[in-house]
Design a protein around this motif. Structure first.
Motif, mmCIF file in Angstrom:
data_model
loop_
_atom_site.group_PDB
_atom_site.id
_atom_site.type_symbol
_atom_site.label_atom_id
_atom_site.label_comp_id
_atom_site.label_asym_id
_atom_site.label_seq_id
_atom_site.Cartn_x
_atom_site.Cartn_y
_atom_site.Cartn_z
ATOM 1 N N TYR A 123 1.126 -1.282 0.252
ATOM 2 C CA TYR A 123 0.107 -0.457 -0.666
ATOM 3 C C TYR A 123 1.082 1.429 -0.399
ATOM 4 C CZ TYR A 123 1.360 0.214 4.983
ATOM 5 O OH TYR A 123 1.286 0.469 6.628
ATOM 6 N N ILE A 145 -1.250 4.821 -8.194
ATOM 7 C CA ILE A 145 -1.761 4.013 -7.378
ATOM 8 C C ILE A 145 -1.270 5.431 -6.567
ATOM 9 C CG2 ILE A 145 -1.624 1.328 -7.549
ATOM 10 C CD1 ILE A 145 0.455 1.643 -5.441
ATOM 11 N N CYS A 147 -2.997 7.757 -2.513
ATOM 12 C CA CYS A 147 -3.764 7.440 -0.533
ATOM 13 C C CYS A 147 -4.676 8.424 -0.567
ATOM 14 C CB CYS A 147 -3.153 6.699 -0.016
ATOM 15 S SG CYS A 147 -4.173 7.361 1.693
ATOM 16 N N GLN A 151 -8.191 8.818 4.076
ATOM 17 C CA GLN A 151 -8.243 7.801 3.967
ATOM 18 C C GLN A 151 -7.754 6.135 4.287
ATOM 19 O OE1 GLN A 151 -10.107 7.925 -0.289
ATOM 20 N NE2 GLN A 151 -12.605 9.149 0.529
ATOM 21 N N ASP A 154 -5.237 2.128 -0.253
ATOM 22 C CA ASP A 154 -6.105 0.555 -1.028
ATOM 23 C C ASP A 154 -4.726 0.118 -1.055
ATOM 24 O OD1 ASP A 154 -8.372 1.226 -1.822
ATOM 25 O OD2 ASP A 154 -7.450 2.839 -3.594
ATOM 26 N N THR A 155 -4.949 -1.448 -1.269
ATOM 27 C CA THR A 155 -4.081 -3.100 -0.713
ATOM 28 C C THR A 155 -3.631 -3.470 -1.794
ATOM 29 O OG1 THR A 155 -4.962 -3.979 0.527
ATOM 30 C CG2 THR A 155 -4.378 -2.231 1.831
ATOM 31 N N TYR A 156 -3.113 -4.297 -2.475
ATOM 32 C CA TYR A 156 -2.397 -4.939 -3.624
ATOM 33 C C TYR A 156 -1.789 -6.368 -3.430
ATOM 34 C CZ TYR A 156 -3.869 -0.281 -4.885
ATOM 35 O OH TYR A 156 -4.441 1.636 -5.528
ATOM 36 N N ILE A 170 -2.406 -5.377 -10.027
ATOM 37 C CA ILE A 170 -3.496 -4.030 -10.180
ATOM 38 C C ILE A 170 -3.593 -4.369 -10.981
ATOM 39 C CG2 ILE A 170 -1.283 -3.099 -10.981
ATOM 40 C CD1 ILE A 170 -3.004 -0.411 -9.767
ATOM 41 N N ASP A 188 -3.283 -7.673 5.621
ATOM 42 C CA ASP A 188 -4.289 -6.394 5.118
ATOM 43 C C ASP A 188 -4.992 -6.211 6.297
ATOM 44 O OD1 ASP A 188 -6.017 -4.530 4.644
ATOM 45 O OD2 ASP A 188 -6.060 -5.222 2.317
#
Length: 190
Positions: A123, A145, A147, A151, A154-156, A170, A188
């Motif tokens: 992330y 990507i 952030c 907020q 998002d994680t990958y 992704i 995660d």
């Protein structure tokens, strides 16, 4: 962290040298070091390594604690991830998910997760991090990507690590992100 012994001793020595000496009825004198003597002390310095605090752990000694791209995790006997390993207790493991919890040792074990083995997630807390087709700065950008402030990121899925690049999954594609622009974690929890 390294410290030069003179950085610690010199102020003390100077204080003692400039301390007024003498006994009752005698004239007090002040000793002041010369610039040459200070330079001589500085030039003969040795470095002293400060030792990192030792963390005792009763888990598998071949598995290291958390680092930038690997960490101890606890899994059940079927290989399902339970949480990040914290410590070993008499009959339980303390694991961290979002809070620390106790789980029985029976039916669980400590394993090492690593980015190199394609485990964990990636992330970023930054904006506009390039995801590239190959692990180099000259390869084409697939996407970016980001952030958003305030907020959760998002994680990958991490599917490997090549030198200083994490390989991620992704949008149905594989791509690479620089290690210094993202964070790796064994699981995660966002």
């Amino acid at each position: 962290m390294k410290k030069h012994w003179f950085a610690v001793i010199l102020p003390l020595a100077l204080g003692l040298m400039s301390y007024s000496c003498g006994s009752k009825g005698e004239k007090a004198t002040t000793v002041t070091p010369s610039a040459d003597s200070i330079e001589q002390i500085a030039s003969t310095s040795e470095t002293i390594e400060e030792e990192a605090p030792v963390v005792e752990d009763e888990g598998d000694p071949t598995i290291i604690a958390a680092s930038a791209s690997r960490m101890k995790m606890v899994v059940d006997n079927k290989g399902n991830l339970v949480g990040r390993y914290v410590q070993t207790n008499q009959a339980t493991y303390t694991v961290s998910v979002q809070d620390d919890i106790e789980i029985p040792k029976l039916g669980h074990k400590i394993v090492e997760y690593s980015a190199k083995n394609g485990q964990g997630i990636i992330y970023t807390l930054r904006k506009n991090v390039n995801v590239r087709t190959e692990p180099n700065m000259n390869s084409p950008v697939i996407c970016q990507i980001s952030c958003k402030e305030g907020q959760a990121p998002d994680t990958y899925p991490c599917i490997g690590k090549v030198k200083e690049w994490y390989k991620i999954q992704i949008r149905g594609k594989e791509g690479y992100v620089r290690h210094d622009l993202v964070e790796w974690d064994g699981m995660d929890t966002f």
